[in-house]
Design an enzyme around this catalytic site. Structure first.
Site, short mmCIF file in Angstrom:
data_model
loop_
_atom_site.label_atom_id
_atom_site.label_comp_id
_atom_site.label_asym_id
_atom_site.label_seq_id
_atom_site.Cartn_x
_atom_site.Cartn_y
_atom_site.Cartn_z
N GLY A 59 4.29 3.76 11.39
CA GLY A 59 5.69 3.21 11.42
C GLY A 59 5.84 2.30 12.39
N PRO A 79 -1.35 5.22 11.79
CA PRO A 79 -0.50 3.82 11.97
C PRO A 79 -1.37 2.89 10.78
CG PRO A 79 -2.51 4.10 13.41
CD PRO A 79 -2.10 5.28 12.93
N GLY A 80 -0.68 1.98 10.26
CA GLY A 80 -1.16 0.67 9.47
C GLY A 80 -0.78 -0.45 9.87
N TYR A 110 12.01 -7.55 0.97
CA TYR A 110 12.78 -6.98 2.21
C TYR A 110 13.47 -7.97 2.96
CZ TYR A 110 8.95 -3.38 1.47
OH TYR A 110 8.13 -2.80 0.82
N CYS A 140 8.76 -18.40 -11.45
CA CYS A 140 10.20 -18.73 -12.05
C CYS A 140 11.13 -17.71 -11.64
CB CYS A 140 9.79 -18.81 -13.75
SG CYS A 140 8.91 -20.18 -14.02
N TYR A 157 0.56 -4.98 4.13
CA TYR A 157 1.43 -5.00 3.32
C TYR A 157 1.54 -6.56 2.60
CZ TYR A 157 2.50 -0.69 5.20
OH TYR A 157 2.25 0.66 5.64
N1 LLP Z 1 1.97 7.28 6.81
C1 LLP Z 1 2.82 7.50 5.58
C2 LLP Z 1 2.95 8.68 5.20
C3 LLP Z 1 3.29 6.29 5.12
O1 LLP Z 1 4.20 6.48 4.10
C4 LLP Z 1 3.04 4.97 5.82
C5 LLP Z 1 3.74 3.90 5.24
C6 LLP Z 1 2.39 5.03 6.89
C7 LLP Z 1 1.88 6.01 7.28
C8 LLP Z 1 2.22 3.64 7.75
O2 LLP Z 1 3.20 2.88 8.10
P1 LLP Z 1 2.92 1.71 8.89
O3 LLP Z 1 2.45 2.02 10.33
O4 LLP Z 1 1.96 0.80 8.53
O5 LLP Z 1 4.19 1.26 9.28
N2 LLP Z 1 5.72 -2.36 2.25
C9 LLP Z 1 6.52 -2.14 3.41
C10 LLP Z 1 5.99 -1.00 4.22
C11 LLP Z 1 5.80 0.41 3.64
C12 LLP Z 1 5.35 1.39 4.56
C13 LLP Z 1 5.03 2.71 3.65
N3 LLP Z 1 4.64 3.77 4.24
C14 LLP Z 1 6.50 -3.47 4.16
O6 LLP Z 1 6.01 -4.34 3.92
O7 LLP Z 1 6.94 -3.47 5.16
#
Ligand code: LLP
Length: 414
Positions: A239, A273-274, A318, A344, A372
């Site tokens: 996150g 982390p993503g 979003y 469209c 994403y």
């Molecule tokens: N761990 C879990 C259990 C998660 O559900 C998520 C993301 C992460 C880790 C990684 O979170 P990050 O580090 O990437 O913030 N589609 C949305 C974001 C959805 C995130 C869902 N869960 C966007 O485009 O902002």
């Protein structure tokens, strides 16, 4: 910024983006691997004082070439479906370094993950624990389990991506976690209790919610220990935010300092982390098809490009902000444009009210689209999905070819 101008042309490392567009066409995602690797190394370094495992959240960008490289760096993975597990395995990832999150794991997914030797199921309900126990019993094996706790912590982000509040579907309420841990311990033939974890949301830029979550996890861990339940791992999820516009994201150092403050030899930290690893390292390259300037006051200037909400849905879904840069600086007049796609729907916009000097046929880059972006793309309006290109050490590699009409229609019957 990972993408820099050279002689006025926006480049990925030494490669000019107009060369990439000429070779691979548009729309096209471009990822700069060296930047992803640098982010990973920095995170690793910041976590050095603690015993912490990095589980890259596959959902952010699940291209096989990215996963293979992540695995070569030594990353584990956080997955949320059997499909993501299949990707990790095909990319050469080690299933024992994978944690499986998600509220709706199917029996098939659980069975597949157990057979593959998954590292941990992050369970999100009592019902799920029962299902995992049944599948493990059937397979004569023991399922490794951590309880994902919902710590009821609010975070400042888009409501769709806040996950750690009591009104969210995720995790087990704190007051239920102890009983669930006891239950898991009782069924030790089929279940092995590893620890606690949480994930409070995405695009979070403050450290306080992480401190609160960590303290809640550690307090809960103490209650488990008091009951004689060993709890070796504590996860704080992912996150960590990035700078799309003018945010001040958390640094990996700050995160490392937080964990270091709670470090103890008995606990291993897990982080997932993503976005913070891949987001800034990717962009969506698109070409201007038409300009439709307003002819009267009160109307808008539309810059119609060949990418659309099916390629990058974050702005539509979003209201997300992605910076836009012209690949080549133009001498023409700068105007305020709404950057829109051919789909469209009026929700099909990529960027609104941007000052840009553009002409028909120009190339534009939507920045910070490495997370994403492609991962959430679709075929809406029967648009084949874009190509993905990785730039590594000044060389371009095709990581996913552009979908053809045949690819798009392959699964359908007349
Ligand atoms: N761990 C879990 C259990 C998660 O559900 C998520 C993301 C992460 C880790 C990684 O979170 P990050 O580090 O990437 O913030 N589609 C949305 C974001 C959805 C995130 C869902 N869960 C966007 O485009 O902002």
């Amino acid at each position: 910024m990972p993408f820099q101008r050279k002689n006025g042309v926006l480049c990925a490392d030494t490669v000019a983006l107009n060369d990439i567009a000429a070779q691979y066409g548009t729309p096209c995602y471009v990822y700069l691997w060296d930047d992803i690797e640098a982010r990973y190394r920095k995170l690793e370094q910041s976590l050095q004082p603690c015993d912490a495992h990095i589980r890259y959240a596959v959902k952010a960008n699940s291209n096989l070439a990215i996963l293979r490289r992540m695995s070569e760096l030594g990353a584990g993975f956080d997955i949320v479906s059997g499909g993501e597990l299949e990707r990790v395995i095909r990319a050469g990832g080690e299933p024992s370094c994978v944690v499986f999150s998600g509220v709706g794991k199917t029996q098939q997914e659980i069975s597949f993950a157990l057979k593959a030797g998954i590292g941990c199921f992050n369970v999100e309900s009592t019902a799920e624990v029962h299902r995992i126990a049944a599948v493990a019993a059937q397979q004569g094996t023991q399922a490794p389990i951590a309880i994902r706790v919902n710590p009821d912590i609010s975070v400042e982000t888009h409501p769709y991506i806040a996950t750690g509040m009591r009104e969210n579907k995720f995790g087990v309420a704190e007051h239920d976690a102890l009983d669930l841990a006891k239950f898991i311990r009782r069924d030790s033939r089929n279940l092995q209790f590893l620890g606690l974890c949480c994930h409070i949301g995405s695009q979070i830029n403050a450290i306080d919610p992480y401190r609160d979550a960590l303290e809640a996890m550690l307090a809960l861990r103490q209650s488990l220990l008091d009951e004689g339940i060993h709890c070796g791992s504590v996860g704080i999820g992912g996150g960590f935010g990035i700078r799309y516009q003018d945010e001040m994201p958390l640094s990996f150092e700050t995160l490392g300092e937080l964990l270091a403050a709670y470090n103890s030899r008995e606990v291993r930290f897990e982080i997932e982390p993503g976005r913070s690893l891949v987001g800034p390292a990717g962009l969506l390259l698109t070409r201007v098809e038409y300009l439709k300037p307003a002819s009267q006051a009160g109307y808008r200037n539309f810059c119609i490009v060949d990418a659309a909400m099916n390629d990058l849905c974050r702005p539509a879904l979003y209201d997300a902000y992605h910076r836009v840069e012209a690949v080549e600086n133009r001498a023409c007049e700068e105007l305020t444009w709404n950057l829109v796609g051919p789909i469209c729907e009026s929700g099909d916009f990529l960027a609104l009210n941007r000052r840009l000097a553009v002409q028909e046929n120009d190339l534009l880059a939507l920045l910070d689209a490495g997370a994403y972006g492609f991962a959430m793309s679709s075929n809406y309006n029967s648009r084949p999905r874009p190509a993905e290109v990785i730039v590594h050490g000044g060389e371009c590699e095709l990581a996913r070819r552009r979908e053809s009409m045949a690819d798009m229609l392959e699964l359908e019957m007349l």
